[in-house]
Write a protein that holds these residues in place. Structure first.
Motif, short mmCIF file in Angstrom:
data_model
loop_
_atom_site.label_atom_id
_atom_site.label_comp_id
_atom_site.label_asym_id
_atom_site.label_seq_id
_atom_site.Cartn_x
_atom_site.Cartn_y
_atom_site.Cartn_z
N LYS A 1 -60.40 -33.46 -107.19
CA LYS A 1 -60.72 -33.46 -108.61
C LYS A 1 -61.65 -34.60 -108.97
O LYS A 1 -62.60 -34.44 -109.74
N GLU A 2 -61.38 -35.79 -108.35
CA GLU A 2 -62.22 -36.94 -108.67
C GLU A 2 -63.56 -36.90 -107.96
O GLU A 2 -64.38 -37.79 -108.14
N GLY A 3 -63.80 -35.86 -107.14
CA GLY A 3 -65.07 -35.77 -106.43
C GLY A 3 -65.99 -34.72 -107.01
O GLY A 3 -66.91 -34.26 -106.35
N LEU A 4 -65.75 -34.32 -108.25
CA LEU A 4 -66.55 -33.26 -108.86
C LEU A 4 -68.02 -33.63 -108.94
O LEU A 4 -68.90 -32.77 -108.89
N GLU A 5 -68.30 -34.94 -109.09
CA GLU A 5 -69.70 -35.34 -109.22
C GLU A 5 -70.48 -35.12 -107.93
O GLU A 5 -71.71 -35.17 -107.93
N CYS A 6 -69.79 -34.86 -106.80
CA CYS A 6 -70.48 -34.61 -105.53
C CYS A 6 -70.97 -33.18 -105.43
O CYS A 6 -71.76 -32.87 -104.54
N ARG A 7 -70.49 -32.29 -106.28
CA ARG A 7 -70.93 -30.91 -106.21
C ARG A 7 -72.39 -30.81 -106.65
O ARG A 7 -72.86 -31.56 -107.50
N GLY A 8 -73.09 -29.87 -106.05
CA GLY A 8 -74.48 -29.66 -106.42
C GLY A 8 -75.45 -30.35 -105.48
O GLY A 8 -76.65 -30.09 -105.53
N TYR A 9 -74.97 -31.24 -104.62
CA TYR A 9 -75.83 -31.90 -103.65
C TYR A 9 -75.82 -31.12 -102.34
O TYR A 9 -74.95 -30.29 -102.09
N HIS A 10 -76.79 -31.42 -101.48
CA HIS A 10 -76.85 -30.78 -100.16
C HIS A 10 -75.85 -31.50 -99.25
O HIS A 10 -75.97 -32.69 -99.00
N HIS A 11 -74.84 -30.75 -98.76
CA HIS A 11 -73.76 -31.37 -98.01
C HIS A 11 -73.84 -31.00 -96.53
O HIS A 11 -74.34 -29.94 -96.16
N TYR A 12 -73.28 -31.89 -95.71
CA TYR A 12 -73.16 -31.67 -94.27
C TYR A 12 -71.69 -31.82 -93.89
O TYR A 12 -71.07 -32.86 -94.18
N LEU A 13 -71.14 -30.80 -93.28
CA LEU A 13 -69.74 -30.83 -92.87
C LEU A 13 -69.68 -31.17 -91.37
O LEU A 13 -70.15 -30.41 -90.53
N HIS A 14 -69.10 -32.31 -91.06
CA HIS A 14 -68.95 -32.77 -89.68
C HIS A 14 -67.50 -32.59 -89.24
O HIS A 14 -66.58 -32.86 -90.02
N ALA A 15 -67.30 -32.17 -88.00
CA ALA A 15 -65.94 -31.99 -87.49
C ALA A 15 -65.87 -32.34 -86.01
O ALA A 15 -66.82 -32.11 -85.25
N GLN A 16 -64.74 -32.93 -85.63
CA GLN A 16 -64.40 -33.14 -84.23
C GLN A 16 -63.18 -32.28 -83.92
O GLN A 16 -62.23 -32.25 -84.71
N TYR A 17 -63.21 -31.58 -82.78
CA TYR A 17 -62.07 -30.72 -82.47
C TYR A 17 -61.83 -30.67 -80.96
O TYR A 17 -62.69 -31.04 -80.15
N GLN A 18 -60.64 -30.23 -80.59
CA GLN A 18 -60.25 -30.06 -79.20
C GLN A 18 -59.67 -28.67 -78.99
O GLN A 18 -59.20 -28.04 -79.94
N CYS A 19 -59.71 -28.22 -77.74
CA CYS A 19 -59.05 -26.97 -77.35
C CYS A 19 -57.74 -27.36 -76.67
O CYS A 19 -57.73 -27.81 -75.52
N ARG A 20 -56.64 -27.20 -77.37
CA ARG A 20 -55.33 -27.62 -76.87
C ARG A 20 -54.55 -26.42 -76.33
O ARG A 20 -54.55 -25.35 -76.93
N TYR A 21 -53.85 -26.65 -75.20
CA TYR A 21 -53.00 -25.61 -74.62
C TYR A 21 -51.55 -25.88 -74.96
O TYR A 21 -51.17 -26.98 -75.30
#
Length: 230
Positions: free
Chosen positions: A210-230
């Protein structure tokens, strides 16, 4: 016919073990034996008559060919701690010398039994950490091998850190609002709790606090780190 077995320790050594020579009269049998921890190795096995005096019963017998049956007796005895050898046509075969009372002559050693090393247990390694990034309205399918699951260990949205594959063209206006966007909680529910081998990586409005509403409308980049777990 009386059993006559001659066991002779030869002066030479074969495979670091003394060779034993056993003569078995026709129709009789002898069990070859090795002490505990040893196994039989046949060096030669012959069937016939080398000398008139060996296993002699009748005056008319005479020497004849000693046929080689090493391969056959090896197939019966090699690798065993004991092996029963019978001097007859069934085990050695029938041939012209049969009427001269053939006998068996076997030379073998007792070799140390080979030990099989216990399989080495390899400690499981930590799954590799993989990187993924999407920009704007793009989507990417994270995929792991069958039997494993996608586990996103870290994720965030930035307007200042573009994806590596992004072009070098003019970038939209940037603002640092990473601390106001809660992305990892979103993926904990959407991906991690599903325990699935796939997960869609895409920016969703539900990620913005809710407090991040001012970030909407900009060009965003979603970064993620992940693993393949058994």
């Amino acid at each position: 016919m009386a059993l006559r077995v001659l066991a002779v320790l030869l002066a030479v050594t074969l495979s670091c073990a003394y060779a034993r020579k056993v003569e078995i009269c026709g129709g009789e049998s002898e069990t070859l034996r090795c002490p505990q921890g040893g196994e039989i190795h046949i060096h030669s096995a012959r069937w016939g008559r080398r000398a008139s005096s060996t296993c002699h019963t009748y005056s008319w017998v005479k020497p004849c060919k000693m046929a080689d049956y090493t391969d056959r007796i090896q197939s019966f005895c090699n690798g065993h701690a004991s092996c029963k050898v019978k001097a007859n046509g069934y085990m050695f075969g029938y041939f012209s010398c049969y009427w001269n009372e053939p006998y068996a002559e076997v030379v073998y050693t007792c070799n140390k039994k080979a030990t099989t090393a216990a399989p080495t247990t390899v400690a499981p390694t930590e799954p590799a950490i993989r990187q993924a990034c999407v920009a704007g309205k793009d989507m990417k399918l994270l995929h792991c091998p069958s039997g494993s699951k996608v586990l996103i260990t870290d994720s965030y949205i930035s307007t200042t850190q573009p994806c590596e594959q992004e072009g070098s063209g003019e970038e939209p206006e940037a603002v640092d609002c990473e601390s106001e966007i809660y992305v990892q909680q979103y993926f904990n529910v959407i991906c991690n709790m599903r325990r699935s081998p796939t997960c869609v990586l895409a920016i969703n409005q539900a990620m913005f606090a809710k407090e991040g509403l001012e970030c909407r409308g900009y060009h965003h980049y979603l970064h993620a780190q992940y693993q393949c777990r058994y």
